[in-house]
Motif scaffolding. Structure first.
Motif: not given
Ligand code: FAD
Length: 476
Positions: A28-54
Motif C-alpha cells: 500500500i503506497a497511497d497516502p489515504a490508504a496508508m493512514s490507518d497504519y500511521l497513527s496509534e491509539p492515543r494519537r500522540l504520534y502520526h508518521g509517514r511511510a514509503r509504503a505498508i507491506v503486508l
C-alpha cells in the motif's frame, strides 16, 4: 483495516520489488490508504511511510527483510497497532516501510497433550484464545485490546494484562519462537520443550525488544486446562493498605485460584457512573478504594471458598463490604466498570498517563507520595490510579482539574512524568511496567536504566541489526 491496491509504485523504485514478493495488492503506497497504519491509539504520534507491506508467510517476511537489508531500508514492524508507546508508528521522515503482520494469521498446530499451540505472529490474541477454547484448553493472556492486538505484538512488548498475577506476563507463556533476523535469515526456535538447556535462551532476547532486534513470525505458546468454574468479587476498602492485606489473605486462603486482583479508586467509579448509562453502584455505600478479583478453579465448591474468604476478610476488619458474582452476567457487570475506566477518563478532559510498577508492598506509600506531589504541583489535579496492583503495576493517570484548560494541562505532561518517575525511582520501580518503551519513553531510559545494562542493550542491537534498519528510534 481494508487492503487497497498499490498505486504509487512509479515514484518509489523499491516498491515493485516488494510487490514481486508479496503481490501488488499487498503493498500500500497511497497516502489515504496508508493512514490507518500511521497513527496509534492515543494519537500522540502520526508518521509517514514509503509504503505498508503486508507479507503472508515467513518466507515472504524473510524476502522483504533481505531486500531492506540490501538497500538499507528501515522497517517498522506492526501487528494490531494497539501499542501505547508509539513503537509501531513510523517516524515523520517518511523513509521507512511499515511491515504489517496482520495477514499472517494462521493457526499452525494445537497439541493438546503437550499443552501447546503454534501460531503465526499476526494471529490476534482473541483468535488464539478462541482456538485454545475450542480445543478444550485455555490461553490466559488477557488484555482489553485482544480483538485487535496480535501475538507478535504481545510478545514484542512482553504484554502483561489482568491474569499476570497467576500466569505471568507474555514472556512466561512462550516455549519457542520463529524470528526473521535483520539480514533476512530465519531463526527457527519453534521448540515445544519445557526443558532444553542447550546454550543461550535466544527467544528471550526478542521478547520485549519491540521490533528492534528481529521480526517475530511464529510462536509456540503454552496452554492450560480450561477452568471449570469462575467467580468474580468486588471488595471495598478504606485505603490501598487494606487492599494489600486482602490480597495477602486471598493468596493464603485460595492460593493459585486467584487469577486477577485489580485496584480501582472511588474516583474511577464516579467517572464510570457519571458517563455510562445502565451501570449502578455495586455496593450500597461508597468506599475510597475497591479491588476487583477473579478466581478460577478445576474443582467444585469455588463459590463457597470465595464466600468464606470474603467473610474472613469482613471478620478481620480488612474489607468494609464485598460481594461475589458467580454467573457470567453478574461477573460481566463488575468487569464493565473496570473496562470502562480508560474511556470515561477521556471524557473528563486531559489525562497524563503513567504505566509504572513498584514492589507490591510499596504500592500504598507510592500512591500517597504521588497524590501529594502531583496535587502540590497542580492543585485540583485528580489522581486516577488503577490497575494490576497484584503485580505492583499501577496505571497512575492524572486527570486535569475540573474546568481547567485541557491543552495547558497536557503541556505539563513532561513535568508530571518527571515527578511521578522520581517517586518510582525512590521505590526502585519501573517507568514501564507493561506497555514498553517505544518512542514515548525512549529518552527517559538512559536516566533510569543501569549504564552497564544499557551498554549491553546497545551491543546486542549493533550485533543483531548492524545497519540499524529494525525499528530505528525506538527503545534505544
Ligand atoms: P503493535 O501495536 O502493532 O506493536 C507494538 C510493538 O511491537 C511495536 O514496537 C512494534 O514494532 C512491535 N511489533 C509488533 N508486531 C511485531 C512482530 N511480529 N515482531 C516484532 N515486533 C513487533 N498492554 C498490556 O501489556 N496490558 C494491558 O492490559 C493492555 N491493555 C490495553 C488495552 C487497550 C484498549 C489498548 C489499546 C492497548 C492495551 N495494551 C495493553 C497495549 C497493547 O495492546 C499491547 O502492547 C499489545 O501487546 C500490542 O500488540 P499489537 O499487535 O497491537 O502490536
Amino acid at each position: 483495516m481494508s487492503l487497497k491496491p498499490v498505486s504509487h509504485l512509479a515514484t518509489n523504485d523499491l516498491l515493485p520489488r516488494f510487490a514481486s514478493v508479496v503481490g501488488a495488492e499487498h503493498v500500500i503506497a497511497d497516502p489515504a490508504a496508508m493512514s490507518d497504519y500511521l497513527s496509534e491509539p492515543r494519537r500522540l504520534y502520526h508518521g509517514r511511510a514509503r509504503a505498508i507491506v503486508l507479507p503472508g508467510s515467513t518466507a515472504e517476511v524473510a524476502a522483504i527483510v533481505a531486500l531492506c537489508d540490501e538497500t538499507a531500508t528501515k522497517i517498522v514492524p506492526q501487528g494490531g497497532n494497539t501499542g501505547l508507546v508509539g513503537g509501531q508508528t513510523p517516524s515523520e521522515a517518511g523513509d521507512e516501510i511499515v511491515l504489517s503482520l496482520i495477514r499472517m494469521n494462521r493457526l499452525r498446530e494445537i497439541d493438546v497433550l503437550s499443552n501447546t499451540i503454534i501460531v503465526d505472529a499476526g494471529m490476534t490474541l482473541k483468535d488464539v484464545r478462541t482456538a485454545a477454547d475450542v480445543a478444550g484448553r485455555y490461553f490466559p493472556l488477557a488484555l482489553n485490546a485482544a480483538p485487535a492486538c496480535t501475538i507478535g505484538g504481545n510478545l514484542a512488548t512482553n504484554a502483561g494484562g489482568s491474569a499476570a498475577i497467576a500466569y505471568g506476563v507474555a514472556r512466561d507463556l512462550v516455549l519457542g519462537l520463529e524470528v526473521v533476523l535483520a539480514d533476512g535469515r530465519v531463526l527457527d526456535d519453534l521448540s515445544k520443550l519445557k526443558k532444553n538447556n542447550t546454550g543461550y535462551d535466544l527467544k528471550n532476547l526478542f521478547i520485549g525488544s519491540e521490533g528492534t532486534l528481529g521480526i517475530i513470525t511464529g510462536a509456540v505458546l503454552k496452554l492450560f486446562p480450561k477452568p471449570r468454574a469462575t467467580v468474580a468479587a468486588l471488595a471495598g476498602f478504606r485505603d490501598p493498605d487494606q487492599a494489600l492485606q486482602f490480597l495477602n489473605l486471598a493468596q493464603e486462603q485460595v492460593d493459585t485460584e486467584l487469577k486477577t486482583f485489580e485496584l480501582l479508586p472511588r474516583i474511577a467509579f464516579d467517572f464510570v457512573l457519571k458517563h455510562e448509562a445502565g451501570i449502578t453502584d455495586p455496593l450500597p455505600a461508597p468506599h475510597a478504594f475497591y479491588a476487583l478479583l477473579e478466581f478460577t478453579s478445576q474443582s467444585s465448591g469455588l463459590e463457597k471458598r470465595v464466600e468464606e474468604l470474603l467473610e474472613a476478610a469482613r471478620t478481620q476488619g480488612i474489607v468494609a463490604d464485598a460481594k461475589s458474582a458467580a454467573t457470567p452476567e453478574a461477573r460481566q457487570e463488575l468487569w464493565r466498570i473496570r473496562l470502562k475506566i480508560p474511556d470515561v477518563q477521556a471524557l473528563e478532559g486531559g489525562s497524563i498517563k503513567h504505566d509504572v510498577s513498584v514492589p507490591i508492598a510499596a504500592v500504598p506509600a507510592f500512591l500517597r507520595d504521588v497524590d501529594q506531589a502531583v496535587t502540590a504541583r497542580i492543585p485540583g489535579a485528580r489522581l486516577v490510579a488503577f490497575g494490576h496492583i497484584g503485580d505492583g503495576n499501577i496505571h497512575c493517570n492524572v486527570s486535569q482539574p475540573v474546568g481547567a484548560d485541557k491543552a495547558a494541562f497536557l503541556a505539563q505532561w513532561g513535568e508530571i512524568n518527571q515527578i511521578v518517575h522520581g517517586i518510582v525511582a525512590k521505590y526502585r520501580g519501573s517507568i514501564s511496567a507493561e506497555h514498553g518503551i517505544g518512542r514515548l519513553k525512549r529518552d527517559l531510559l538512559p536516566g533510569v536504566k543501569d549504564p552497564v545494562a544499557l551498554d549491553l542493550m546497545r551491543t546486542l542491537k549493533a550485533t543483531l541489526d548492524p545497519k540499524g534498519i529494525l525499528n530505528p528510534g525506538k527503545v534505544i
